[in-house]
Design an enzyme around this catalytic site. Structure first.
Site, PDB file in Angstrom:
ATOM      1  N   CYS A 121       0.823  -1.206   0.000  1.00  0.00           N
ATOM      2  CA  CYS A 121       0.000   0.000   0.000  1.00  0.00           C
ATOM      3  C   CYS A 121       0.863   1.265   0.000  1.00  0.00           C
ATOM      4  O   CYS A 121       2.080   1.213   0.142  1.00  0.00           O
ATOM      5  CB  CYS A 121      -0.919  -0.004   1.215  1.00  0.00           C
TER       6      CYS A 121
ATOM      7  N   ALA B 262       2.994   1.814   2.993  1.00  0.00           N
ATOM      8  CA  ALA B 262       4.187   0.958   2.965  1.00  0.00           C
ATOM      9  C   ALA B 262       5.294   1.617   2.149  1.00  0.00           C
ATOM     10  O   ALA B 262       6.466   1.566   2.518  1.00  0.00           O
ATOM     11  CB  ALA B 262       3.846  -0.416   2.387  1.00  0.00           C
TER      12      ALA B 262
ATOM     13  N   ARG C 125      11.763  -5.832   6.451  1.00  0.00           N
ATOM     14  CA  ARG C 125      12.472  -5.589   5.195  1.00  0.00           C
ATOM     15  C   ARG C 125      13.983  -5.721   5.370  1.00  0.00           C
ATOM     16  O   ARG C 125      14.729  -5.692   4.427  1.00  0.00           O
ATOM     17  CB  ARG C 125      12.097  -4.189   4.710  1.00  0.00           C
TER      18      ARG C 125
ATOM     19  N   HIS D 151       6.086   6.325  -2.413  1.00  0.00           N
ATOM     20  CA  HIS D 151       7.441   6.820  -2.699  1.00  0.00           C
ATOM     21  C   HIS D 151       7.370   8.298  -3.087  1.00  0.00           C
ATOM     22  O   HIS D 151       8.147   9.113  -2.622  1.00  0.00           O
ATOM     23  CB  HIS D 151       8.069   6.076  -3.885  1.00  0.00           C
TER      24      HIS D 151
HETATM   25 FE1  CFM Z   1      13.114   0.247  -5.132  1.00  0.00          FE
HETATM   26 FE2  CFM Z   1      12.560  -2.098  -5.355  1.00  0.00          FE
HETATM   27 FE3  CFM Z   1      11.081  -0.446  -3.889  1.00  0.00          FE
HETATM   28 FE4  CFM Z   1      13.559  -1.154  -3.127  1.00  0.00          FE
HETATM   29 FE5  CFM Z   1      12.514  -3.119  -1.565  1.00  0.00          FE
HETATM   30 FE6  CFM Z   1      11.512  -3.969  -3.853  1.00  0.00          FE
HETATM   31 FE7  CFM Z   1      10.057  -2.382  -2.360  1.00  0.00          FE
HETATM   32 MO1  CFM Z   1      10.542  -4.786  -1.581  1.00  0.00          MO
HETATM   33  S1  CFM Z   1      14.490  -1.449  -4.961  1.00  0.00           S
HETATM   34  S2  CFM Z   1      12.575   0.730  -3.103  1.00  0.00           S
HETATM   35  S3  CFM Z   1      14.377  -2.008  -1.306  1.00  0.00           S
HETATM   36  S4  CFM Z   1      11.301  -0.558  -5.984  1.00  0.00           S
HETATM   37  S5  CFM Z   1      12.640  -4.998  -2.419  1.00  0.00           S
HETATM   38  S6  CFM Z   1      12.259  -4.080  -5.976  1.00  0.00           S
HETATM   39  S7  CFM Z   1       9.441  -4.045  -3.424  1.00  0.00           S
HETATM   40  S8  CFM Z   1      10.771  -2.855  -0.427  1.00  0.00           S
HETATM   41  S9  CFM Z   1       9.178  -0.486  -2.779  1.00  0.00           S
END
Ligand code: CFM
Length: 543
Positions: free
Chosen positions: A61, A64, A95, A196
């Site tokens: 989500c 997250a 994580r 993000h």
């Molecule tokens: Fe970038 Fe990722 Fe992500 Fe990531 Fe992660 Fe991920 Fe993620 Mo899990 S590199 S920041 S450290 S997009 S592994 S492939 S899914 S937490 S949001």
């Protein structure tokens, strides 16, 4: 089925077979997210759209993405989850983003889960007072340099204003601590990707550029953006940079501190590891302060060497270039040794990768180094540019879900904007092969005919395994045990299970060893589900 020749793997059957099981409308929509790759003529894929209700998705989500991913790994900011306890608890430490406090910032709040633990009465009468009390408590206990507040779904539903609380508490605490909030309610976007973006905006508004001090021991100063220190990856990169004589001003945000965010604008180059989660900050640092950015990759020994050479070329300093070459030559000795040993077993094996928004691409490098073929891959929440390359950004349709996310306009800083390279210098570097502000995406590097699937559903995952029996499937904890019960080993590429680091040269060696063990172990072939070995499976409810 043998897997020795490519023609034995008939991926062409997959799409039709899978879509046949869906209702017509669903099949029409899913068809756009399942494409056969062609690196020469990159096909369009549908991405960053809502998952169809009823389909089991891998996604997380928006909360997250904001709290768990971008701000969470920083160690000296108290991150308070405003919401019911589950959101805070399940976004806490699973994580494996690691931290290592130092003299400059001895605080380490990572072992704590801060939450307002909202109850029924807060949902009915409002939770702002409880949030204020949580901030007071956190301040009295820890005297942190900054406190961030993260909104979960109920906060948006009942209308608590975390920004107003942040302002109120900053006043009450007489500005002794930087307090800021994020409207990152879980439902705000179609996935964690929205989180993000919200986090990046908040970093920019509240932290980046707050401190002009320049310190450190090296004159070549860079940021590594989109590196979250899972399993110690950022530690491996830090060690490598130190060997090369390169200063890491800010790592965003693995093992980071408030000061790193605040001084990031003093660096002379930004390297972007995870394009998906943080390309916004790279752009903002360029627009406001004149810091160019390049896409980088420290996953894979060859990719690491390539990235270091790019940095050397960018600074154009012969001493630095020589030092980098020396480090690469030294590191490659043990890399080659480990690689050759693993290759004996791993060569020719098949991999599938379905992770996040960047690793499903990056880790193909490591599998290539192991002689393994990635026959299918996809992101959970990548956007079209992560698949097709940044050149498609102008053609991406902005839908209502994306419009829902705050867009901030960024301008040149009136006193501190200083282009690190002139237009001519950048052009000259480009003609020597450097690419600025660009990312080619996953598809440019995948073989023709391979299957690219966005937001893979659980059903599609089962079908992939049934039809193609990969030697390894890479995904996360939600998939792990279902896949392993089907007799296929699963490597978690989110938290690396218990392993890592996998970044840089030292990480590549760890990966070779781990994958050789996991993908070449015969135990998986012995796995039989009860219904495969017994005529009738009986069970009773256990109350
Ligand atoms: Fe970038 Fe990722 Fe992500 Fe990531 Fe992660 Fe991920 Fe993620 Mo899990 S590199 S920041 S450290 S997009 S592994 S492939 S899914 S937490 S949001």
């Amino acid at each position: 089925m043998t897997k020795d020749t490519e023609k034995d793997i008939n991926l062409a059957e997959f799409k039709e077979e899978v879509l046949a099981a869906y209702p017509k409308k669903v099949a029409k929509k899913r068809a756009k997210g399942i494409v056969y790759n062609d690196p020469d003529e990159i096909p369009q894929i549908q991405a960053n759209v809502r998952t169809i209700p009823g389909i089991i998705t891998q996604r997380g989500c928006t909360y997250a993405g904001c709290k768990g991913v971008v701000l969470g790994p920083t160690r000296d900011i108290v991150n308070i989850t405003h919401g019911p306890i589950g959101c805070g608890f399940y976004s806490w430490l699973t994580r494996r983003n690691q931290t290592r406090p130092d003299e400059q910032a001895p605080e380490n709040f990572i072992p704590y889960a801060f939450s307002t633990d909202m109850q029924d009465s807060n949902i009915v009468f409002g939770g702002e007072e409880k949030l204020k009390q949580a901030i007071r408590e956190a301040y009295e206990l820890f005297h942190p340099k900054a406190i961030a507040i993260f909104s979960t779904c109920p906060v948006g539903l009942i209308g608590d204003d975390v920004h107003r609380v942040a302002r109120h508490m900053t006043e009450e605490l007489e500005g002794k601590v930087n307090i800021f909030g994020f409207s990152c309610e879980g439902y705000r976007g179609v996935s964690q990707s929205a989180g993000h973006h919200i986090a990046n905006n908040g970093l920019y508004k509240n932290l980046i550029g707050n401190d002009d001090s320049v310190d450190g021991k090296y004159k070549f100063r860079i940021n590594v953006l989109g590196e979250y220190n899972i399993g110690g990856d950022a530690f491996a990169i830090e060690t490598l940079m130190d060997k090369c004589g390169i200063e890491l001003v800010a790592t965003m945000s693995g093992n980071s501190t408030k000061k790193q965010f605040e001084t990031a604008h003093t660096a002379d180059l930004s390297l972007v590891m995870c394009h998906r989660s943080i390309n916004y900050v790279a752009e903002m640092l360029e627009t406001s302060f004149g810091i160019p950015w390049m896409k980088a990759n420290f996953i894979g020994a060859e990719a690491t060497a390539k990235t270091l050479r790019k940095v050397g070329k960018y600074f154009g300093d012969q001493e630095l270039i020589d030092r980098i070459e020396k480090v690469i030559a030294e590191e490659m000795i043990s890399v080659k040794e480990a690689q050759e040993k693993a290759l004996e077993k791993t060569n020719g094996k098949l991999a599938m990768l379905f992770v996040g928004g960047s690793r499903a691409h990056h880790y193909q490098e490591l599998f290539n180094e192991l002689g393994m073929k990635t026959i299918s891959a996809g992101y959970e929440f990548g956007h079209r540019d992560d698949y097709e390359g940044r050149r498609v950004i102008p053609t991406i349709q902005i839908d209502a879900d994306s419009r829902n996310i705050e867009q901030i306009t960024v301008y040149e800083d009136s006193t501190r904007y200083k282009p690190r390279k002139t237009e001519e210098e950048l052009k000259a570097l480009e003609s020597e092969g450097l690419e600025f502000n660009g990312y080619e995406g996953m598809m440019a590097e995948m073989k023709k005919g391979t299957l690219v699937i966005d937001d893979l559903s659980h059903y599609e995952m089962e079908k992939l395994i049934e039809m193609y029996h990969p030697d390894i499937f890479c995904a996360g904890i939600k998939e792990k045990f279902c896949v392993q019960k089907m007799g296929i080993p699963l490597k978690q590429l989110h938290n690396y299970d218990y392993g890592g680091p996998y970044a840089a040269f030292e990480g590549a060696i760890n990966f070779y060893k781990d994958i050789e063990q996991i993908a070449c172990c015969s135990i998986w072939k012995e796995m039989k589900a009860p219904w495969e070995s017994e005529d009738i499976v009986e069970a009773e409810y256990a109350y």
